[in-house]
Design a protein around this motif. Structure first.
Motif, short mmCIF file in Angstrom:
data_model
loop_
_atom_site.label_atom_id
_atom_site.label_comp_id
_atom_site.label_asym_id
_atom_site.label_seq_id
_atom_site.Cartn_x
_atom_site.Cartn_y
_atom_site.Cartn_z
N PHE A 208 -3.62 2.45 -8.97
CA PHE A 208 -3.23 3.73 -8.37
C PHE A 208 -4.12 4.82 -8.92
CE2 PHE A 208 0.71 1.47 -7.56
CZ PHE A 208 1.15 2.03 -6.37
N GLY A 209 -4.34 5.84 -8.10
CA GLY A 209 -5.02 7.04 -8.58
C GLY A 209 -3.96 8.06 -9.01
N ASP A 210 -4.34 9.30 -9.03
CA ASP A 210 -3.41 10.35 -9.43
C ASP A 210 -2.24 10.41 -8.45
OD1 ASP A 210 -5.07 11.00 -11.49
OD2 ASP A 210 -6.11 12.58 -10.38
N LEU B 288 0.84 -1.20 0.00
CA LEU B 288 0.00 0.00 0.00
C LEU B 288 0.87 1.24 0.00
CD1 LEU B 288 -2.48 -1.22 2.74
CD2 LEU B 288 -2.93 -1.10 0.28
N ASN B 289 0.44 2.25 -0.73
CA ASN B 289 1.24 3.47 -0.89
C ASN B 289 0.43 4.71 -0.61
OD1 ASN B 289 3.87 2.49 -2.40
ND2 ASN B 289 2.12 1.36 -3.19
N SER B 290 1.10 5.70 -0.01
CA SER B 290 0.42 6.96 0.24
C SER B 290 0.34 7.80 -1.03
CB SER B 290 1.17 7.74 1.33
OG SER B 290 2.45 8.09 0.87
N ASN B 291 1.38 7.75 -1.84
CA ASN B 291 1.39 8.55 -3.07
C ASN B 291 0.67 7.77 -4.16
OD1 ASN B 291 1.94 10.34 -5.13
ND2 ASN B 291 4.07 10.65 -4.50
N GLY B 292 -0.40 8.33 -4.64
CA GLY B 292 -1.22 7.61 -5.61
C GLY B 292 -2.34 6.82 -4.94
N ARG B 293 -2.27 6.76 -3.60
CA ARG B 293 -3.28 6.07 -2.78
C ARG B 293 -3.67 4.73 -3.40
NH1 ARG B 293 -7.34 11.16 -1.72
NH2 ARG B 293 -5.69 12.69 -1.46
N GLY B 294 -2.68 3.94 -3.69
CA GLY B 294 -2.97 2.66 -4.30
C GLY B 294 -1.93 1.64 -3.94
N GLY B 295 -1.97 0.54 -4.63
CA GLY B 295 -1.01 -0.50 -4.34
C GLY B 295 -1.25 -1.71 -5.17
N VAL C 10 10.03 4.41 2.82
CA VAL C 10 9.72 5.78 2.42
C VAL C 10 10.61 6.15 1.24
CG1 VAL C 10 9.45 8.17 3.17
CG2 VAL C 10 9.26 6.32 4.85
N GLU C 11 9.98 6.55 0.17
CA GLU C 11 10.75 7.01 -0.99
C GLU C 11 10.71 8.53 -1.02
OE1 GLU C 11 9.51 4.53 -4.65
OE2 GLU C 11 8.09 4.14 -3.06
N ASN C 12 11.71 9.13 -1.58
CA ASN C 12 11.85 10.58 -1.62
C ASN C 12 11.53 11.17 -0.24
OD1 ASN C 12 12.20 13.21 -2.34
ND2 ASN C 12 10.67 13.24 -3.98
N LEU D 152 7.78 12.57 -8.82
CA LEU D 152 6.93 12.29 -7.66
C LEU D 152 7.53 12.81 -6.35
CD1 LEU D 152 5.61 8.68 -8.17
CD2 LEU D 152 4.81 10.84 -9.09
N GLY D 153 6.63 13.17 -5.45
CA GLY D 153 7.04 13.57 -4.12
C GLY D 153 7.16 12.36 -3.21
N ARG D 154 7.11 12.60 -1.93
CA ARG D 154 7.32 11.54 -0.94
C ARG D 154 6.26 10.45 -1.06
NH1 ARG D 154 6.66 14.34 3.65
NH2 ARG D 154 8.84 14.99 3.71
N ASN D 155 6.69 9.23 -0.84
CA ASN D 155 5.74 8.11 -0.81
C ASN D 155 6.05 7.24 0.39
OD1 ASN D 155 3.82 6.15 -1.60
ND2 ASN D 155 5.46 4.95 -2.56
N ILE D 156 5.01 6.92 1.15
CA ILE D 156 5.16 5.99 2.27
C ILE D 156 4.52 4.68 1.85
CG2 ILE D 156 4.62 5.55 4.70
CD1 ILE D 156 4.49 8.67 4.94
#
Lengths: 794, 189
Positions: A268-270, A236-243, A760-762, A782-786
């Motif tokens: 994934f979304g936007d 699961l990812n915070s950036n894109g709210r998907g996985g 955590v990326e970026n 892309l910005g930060r992703n958890i």
């Protein structure tokens, strides 16, 4: 599952009198493993486990004890203990799925003794479960990627991509319309077990055109035993709210039969940059694969089928009408469309469906060798949608279906001592169907392509420590196409009516002429490789290759408008084949305490085909730059360096740097789209006894590419009534990114395990642009992703 | 026992999941049109007709073979009369078809996603839009063009897809992507 269980200990004060008792067990059902080999690093001695899986080491001194335990069909495992008293340990070996967290740069199991390659194992690949093959390969030194946004990622080895890179998936060469810059490989990374990047080697078995290199996607070989196991992984990812969710189930039998079924779903979304949402950048993938087979020493077969279905949103702001829109986009620094988060995938977008099926069988003949026969079939359907009007709003602008099938044999003879000989033949038929009804003249026309190849590769063991390989290959290629040309282009712009009168038909309609271009190519390629092992785990590899590449259909025939690039791309019928001489060498030390690999390379490519801007044309949409393919002589050279160092028992360092220079020798300017210098540093902590806790901090810096060809130009803007500067060439500044990874494993159920990961990326939410992203004009990266991953083995 | 049972359940669920997705994956469409009738849907012609009684001026851009190939041609029927009010109509046509396909109708249907912009370089000329989309914003298919004193210059006509609506009347600030951009040399006398 806690792999190791400390049971008890005794206390003595005396040095060099300790006893280590070990018991080797099967990770899955806990049965004792007999005859496992135990290598004691400190004394460089070997032991064998007894019937009960037990072994005993006596007269140990206090200090570190490092054991490498190996057993046929199991993943080799290295463990170390600090000895301060007598110890009893249970050591579990994994016989499937996990390659565990071994901290090694390279695996010793090479495709070929003399090849220069780097490997991503299952554990590496799992980090990228919800990303693409290109993202995973990006972590290998010397490999970069040409991106369109963040989801279309094309791998690049030493600055070369598309048709110059062979991707071999389960021994099948991928044909998925790889000629396009914005066509990413249609591979589900979750379906593979191991990916090898081969920079220099005898790749002749797979093709003659691996100028850049070869990417080998390997399945797992299963041990013949009665077992049923599998795993499920959720990311699961915070950036894109998907996985992504991926499941696989494997059944093996003692008789040698095996079966595997795997599927994954990703959505994934936007996605988000540091400052804004990247509207319409989401994606949806469904992938599935199935495999059945039988394996014994004498004979076996393997059947594999996979389907990859991708729906990829393209950043809405990247749809532009003409060159003035492009200038506006470049100057504004923010996308022109920023909307609220959504899972909707609107236009523009790509829909791709890739089917791959193969069946392979082999038989070994006594005192002769092994004969394999393989048939494979691929269907690739690509639909690209754009913003359109009226009845055509839901009709793709590009709709192509590529069908490929091949039959190949390989004969491996090992009857002669010190010489292994591989010989083979291949026949292939390919058909491209430009599906009608798009309302747009097709970018790639209908064509049929026939290939026939023959090769021979020999591997000689010169002595215990050195090996020589040499090979040659001949390819015959014939292309028959059918294409409508603008009469003006055919007769005036390109003078084809005089160059290729034999291609003309008498059909002329709506100022277009129907033509039937036909091409025949004969290719010779060759390779020589040498490897030598020295003391201290040091080895040297040297490789020379002669590769030839036939121009691909896009280079020959493409003809049309590319909206996201605001350019008209035109192929040329006059292109010749590319001809490359490449040298790659590598000096490697494979050692956990201190290892390295230094790999310089030099490639000289005659008639290198490149796409560059040549002028401006006026259309009803306004002005457009015209990009044409042309041929120059090029040279690319550089070095990839990897280092790993054990700092303490639990801390490790890894670093790499890639330097590359690409030159257009004909015009004495740099080559377009070459990766810039980049380096990574990573520090990792690993504690086997603390639920295999692993913590990793990685830093990556990509420097600004200062060597790029200047194709900037001026265009007249009728609204502003002035000439405006179109800066399409300048490169973005250097950037540094940090990422954090952590994971722990627990014992779960009876024989399963549960692995948790937090990444955590970026980390610093850095705002940056990458030169090798075709959408760098339109948005930030892309910005930060958890990211949270949960994996269950059962 | 309980553990073994739960393992079996998990394996069964995994199998169900795997096979269900496999079916979904395989059922994707692969429709197949093999008639090879590659009919193109082009805009070949932009025609702006300005009328004041019997004083009719047409500005026409025509590119019959689309992007690439032969360059398009510009044709202005004559000069505009000074200090005159013209009613203007724009037409987008695909003249590779017979009869020509009128693409203006599609723009009209999707008026809220489109807008024409008229940018003259002669400062005396004003163009106002006389039609509205479903949200009450101008579309610009029907216009009124008023000339002032004599002069020469150009008139750029743009069709913007998905512009910001309402906007300040200039294409520079309207965003969107350009579907049409043609520039005519004009003369007022």
């Amino acid at each position: 599952m806690g792999v190791l269980i400390a049971i008890s200990s005794f206390s003595y004060s005396q040095n060099c009198n300790y006893i280590f008792l070990g018991e080797v067990k099967d990770f899955h059902d806990g049965t004792a493993i007999e005859s496992a080999t135990i290598h004691i690093k400190e004394s460089d001695t070997y032991l064998i486990s007894d019937l009960d899986g037990k072994f005993k080491i006596e007269n140990l001194c206090s200090g570190t004890l490092t054991l490498t335990i190996s057993h046929i069909g199991c993943e080799t495992k290295t463990v170390s203990y600090s000895i301060e008293n007598d110890v009893f340990k249970i050591i579990s070996l994994e016989h499937h799925l996990e390659e565990l967290n071994e901290v090694v740069v390279n695996s010793h199991l090479k495709t070929e003794g003399t090849s220069i390659e780097q490997t991503l194992n299952k554990a590496d690949l799992e980090k990228y479960t919800d990303k693409s093959l290109g993202d995973a390969l990006n972590s290998v030194s010397g490999v970069s990627s040409l991106n369109t946004g963040n989801t279309i990622v094309k791998p690049m080895i030493h600055g070369l991509h598309s048709s110059r890179l062979l991707i071999i998936n389960n021994n099948v060469r991928m044909f998925d319309q790889e000629w396009g810059d914005e066509h990413a490989p249609n591979i589900d990374i979750n379906a593979s077990n191991k990916v090898e990047v081969i920079k220099g080697a005898n790749t002749l078995k797979y093709g003659s055109d691996a100028i850049g290199g070869l990417i080998l996607i390997q399945p797992k070989r299963y041990v013949a035993r009665d077992s049923l196991f599998g795993s499920t992984m959720l990311s699961l990812n915070s950036n894109g709210r998907g996985g992504n969710v991926n499941s696989e189930l494997i059944k093996t039998y003692k008789s040698g039969f095996y079966g595997r079924i795997q599927t994954s779903y990703k959505q994934f979304g936007d996605f988000e940059g540091p400052d804004y949402k990247l509207t319409n950048s989401g994606l949806k993938n469904i992938n599935a694969s199935a495999r059945i087979g039988y394996r014994s020493f004498e004979k076996g077969f393997d059947a594999y089928y996979s389907v990859v279905s991708n729906e990829l949103g393209i950043l809405q702001a990247s749809h532009i009408g003409n060159v003035n829109d492009l200038v506006t986009a470049i100057n504004s620094r923010t996308p022109r469309v920023i909307e609220d988060f959504s899972y909707d995938i609107d236009y523009p977008k790509q829909n791709i469906l890739h089917n791959l099926a193969k069946i392979e069988a082999y038989k070994r003949f006594k005192n002769f060798g092994k004969l394999s026969v393989q048939y494979d079939m691929q269907i690739n359907r690509r639909k690209e949608y754009d913003l359109r009007r009226g009845d055509l709003a839901n009709t793709p602008v590009i709709d192509l279906r590529l069908f490929t099938n091949s039959l190949q044999t390989n004969l491996n003879t090992d009857a002669i001592d010190n010489l292994k000989l591989d010989t083979g033949v291949l026949v292939r038929y390919q058909q491209n169907d430009a599906i009608s009804g798009t309302g747009v003249s097709p970018l790639i026309p209908d064509f049929e392509k026939y290939d026939a190849s023959i090769y021979a590769i020999g591997n000689f063991d010169l002595n215990d420590s050195s090996e020589l390989s040499a090979g040659a290959r001949y390819d015959f290629t014939r292309i028959n196409a059918e294409k409508l040309y603008n009469l003006t282009d055919w007769e005036e712009t390109y003078n084809y009516d005089e160059l290729f009168p034999q291609f003309e038909t008498n059909t002329v309609e709506n100022s277009k002429i129907l033509t039937r271009p036909e091409f025949t190519f004969h290719n010779i390629s060759a390779n020589v490789g040498y490897s030598k092992q020295f003391n201290n785990n040091i080895s040297l590899f040297v490789n020379y290759g002669l590769a030839t590449r036939v121009p691909n259909p896009s280079e020959l025939f493409s003809d049309g408008l590319h909206h996201s690039a605001a350019r008209i791309e035109t192929g040329l019928l006059t292109l010749n084949k590319e001809f490359a001489n490449k040298f790659v060498a590598s000096l490697e030390r494979n050692n956990q305490n201190f290892g390295f690999s230094i790999s310089p390379y030099f490639k000289h490519i005659n008639d290198y085909i490149q796409l560059i801007p040549v002028g401006i044309t006026t259309t009803i949409r306004g002005a457009f730059p015209v990009w044409e393919y042309n041929q120059i002589n090029a040279q690319i050279f550089g070095v990839d360096i990897d280092v790993n160092k054990k700092i303490t028992d639990k801390f490790n360092y890894k670093g790499s740097i890639s330097l590359l220079k690409g030159e257009n020798l004909t015009e004495d300017i740099p080559l377009i789209h070459m990766p810039s210098t980049n380096f990574t540093n990573s520090i990792s902590y690993y504690n086997d006894e603390l639920n295999q806790l692993s913590i990793n901090l990685t830093h990556k810096t990509v420097l600004q590419q200062n060597e790029f060809p200047d194709y900037n130009f001026y265009t007249f803007n009728p609204i502003l009534q002035e000439d405006v500067y179109v800066d399409i060439s300048s490169t973005p500044p250097a950037y540094s990114l940090f990422s954090f990874n952590s994971s722990v494993s627990f014992k779960a159920f009876k024989t399963g395990s549960l692995k948790l990961e937090l990444n955590v990326e970026n980390l610093l939410n850095t705002k940056y642009n990458e030169y090798l992203n075709r959408q760098r004009y339109f948005s930030d990266e892309l910005g930060r992703n958890i990211n949270l991953k949960i994996k269950i083995n059962y | 026992m309980k553990n073994i049972k739960s393992i079996k359940t998990i394996k069964f669920l995994a199998l169900l999941f795997v096979s269900s997705i496999a079916f979904v994956g395989c059922s994707s469409d692969d429709d197949h049109g093999d008639d090879h009738d590659h009919e193109e849907e082009l805009i070949t012609t932009v025609r702006y007709t300005l009328t004041n009684g019997t004083d009719v001026v047409t500005l026409e851009f025509q590119d019959l073979d689309g992007e690439g190939g032969a360059e398009g041609t510009f044709d202005v029927s004559g000069p505009l009369t000074a200090n005159t009010t013209y009613s203007g109509v724009i037409q987008l046509l695909n003249e590779t078809e017979s009869p020509a396909d009128n693409i203006t109708l599609e723009v009209e249907d999707e008026g809220d996603d489109h807008e024409f912009f008229y940018t003259p370089t002669i400062s005396d000329i004003t163009v106002s839009k006389d039609d509205l989309d479903e949200d009450g914003n101008p579309v610009g298919i029907l216009t009124t063009l008023v000339t002032g004193g004599a002069g020469t210059g150009s008139l750029t006509i743009e069709l913007i897809h998905e512009p910001t609506k309402p906007n300040d009347g200039t294409s520079i600030n309207a965003g969107g992507s350009t579907d049409i951009e043609v520039t005519f040399s004009i003369e007022v006398q």
